[in-house]
Design an enzyme around this catalytic site. Structure first.
Site, mmCIF file in Angstrom:
data_model
loop_
_atom_site.group_PDB
_atom_site.id
_atom_site.type_symbol
_atom_site.label_atom_id
_atom_site.label_comp_id
_atom_site.label_asym_id
_atom_site.label_seq_id
_atom_site.Cartn_x
_atom_site.Cartn_y
_atom_site.Cartn_z
ATOM 1 N N GLU A 147 0.815 -1.229 0.000
ATOM 2 C CA GLU A 147 0.000 0.000 0.000
ATOM 3 C C GLU A 147 0.845 1.274 0.000
ATOM 4 O OE1 GLU A 147 -3.354 0.927 -0.105
ATOM 5 O OE2 GLU A 147 -3.619 -1.099 -0.866
ATOM 6 N N GLN A 153 8.351 9.338 2.230
ATOM 7 C CA GLN A 153 9.002 9.855 3.437
ATOM 8 C C GLN A 153 9.587 8.710 4.267
ATOM 9 O OE1 GLN A 153 6.586 12.305 6.198
ATOM 10 N NE2 GLN A 153 7.817 11.244 7.764
ATOM 11 N N HIS A 212 3.704 1.775 -1.688
ATOM 12 C CA HIS A 212 3.984 2.047 -3.107
ATOM 13 C C HIS A 212 2.720 2.548 -3.816
ATOM 14 C CE1 HIS A 212 6.964 -1.334 -2.290
ATOM 15 N NE2 HIS A 212 7.758 -0.385 -2.721
#
Ligand code: AMP
Length: 281
Positions: A32, A145, A34
């Site tokens: 999820e 991030q 990606h």
């Protein structure tokens, strides 16, 4: 959705794509996290290109290159469902042909944190991303991030080399217990998987302390350390509270900071981070 293996096929298909083109480089075994990048690209761009390439040059000799998880049919089904336009799945020899010898090296930013413990890692990352950006020529590229130092290195490189695109760093997608999604989480056995939630737990306790006014870097690092000490399966590699531009350790947080860690759970090395005082990288 078109799937291509060679640079010349990629270039041919790229010509037919509507712009702006968004690009999501990955090493596959998608989750999820990606897919959140793919969705963001789909929202902001007319076309979306994804690459799946387990890049040998970013793995150290003792690292997990050969056993890195792979499942191409599953990845392609997931990307198709998300409305991806074009997937690039090159072999190593396509990206690094015989005689290859040109590398991209960001300097100071790669000497700390992950770069200090994984020599050559970011040289491999910066090099492959440069090659992929030159091949795909997107207007935007999306990164997570979750790999904060990697995202900072890529942003810096794009700025320094005047590459004509925007890098968009997207928030970390987590499992219900807080564990940051990662392809490497499959290495964890059930007991280790449970223990792995200690990483985000430690970061969140320190984040709360920051919100309550704590600005001392060492205190914040200690709070994370104490939480992790409660988990017997966790072995700390590093805990860092660093400046967002230089990645130098902070004694005191004046504006923002990157609170990050690397922890071994059994033999598996996991990383995670939270941003303090800023919303995005
Ligand atoms: P990887 O396949 O691990 O090289 O990751 C490809 C891209 O997905 C990188 O930009 C990662 O930072 C990003 N990514 C990996 N895990 C997550 C996550 N849990 N949430 C958001 N992005 C992620």
């Amino acid at each position: 959705m078109k799937v291509v293996k060679t640079i010349s096929e990629l270039r041919d298909s790229r010509r037919g794509l509507k712009e702006p083109v968004g690009f999501v480089p990955t090493m596959g075994f998608l989750h999820e996290g990606h897919l959140s990048l793919v969705r963001r690209s789909r929202e902001e761009c007319q076309s979306t290109v994804v690459s799946i390439f387990v890049n040998p040059t970013q793995f150290g000799p003792q690292e997990d290159l050969t056993r890195y998880p792979r499942d191409l049919p599953r990845d392609l089904a997931m990307l198709e469902k998300e409305g991806t336009d074009l997937v690039f799945v090159p072999e190593a020899g396509e990206i690094y042909p015989r005689g290859f010898q040109t590398y991209v090296q960001a300097e100071e930013l790669t000497k700390r944190l992950e770069g200090a413990l994984r020599p050559g890692h970011f040289r491999g990352v910066a090099t492959v991303v440069t090659i992929l950006l030159n091949i795909v020529q997107p207007q935007r590229a999306y990164c997570g991030q979750k790999d904060a130092q990697q995202s900072l290195v890529i942003k810096r490189m794009v700025q320094d080399l005047n590459l004509p695109l925007e890098i968009v760093a997207c928030p970390t997608v987590r499992e219900e217990d807080g564990l940051a999604m990662s392809s490497r989480n499959v290495y964890l056995n059930p007991q280790e998987r449970k223990a792995a939630s200690a990483l985000s737990r430690g970061l969140f306790v320190a984040e709360k302390a920051f919100q309550d006014g704590e600005r001392d870097g060492e205190q914040l690092r200690n709070i994370v350390r104490q939480t992790l000490k409660e988990e017997p399966l966790a072995r700390i590699d590093y805990i860092s509270c660093a400046d967002l531009e230089t990645l130098q350790e902070l004694q005191r947080i004046e504006r923002g900071a990157l609170l990050s860690l690397a922890v071994f759970i059994g033999k598996t090395r996991l990383i995670d981070n939270v941003l303090l005082g800023v919303d995005s990288l």
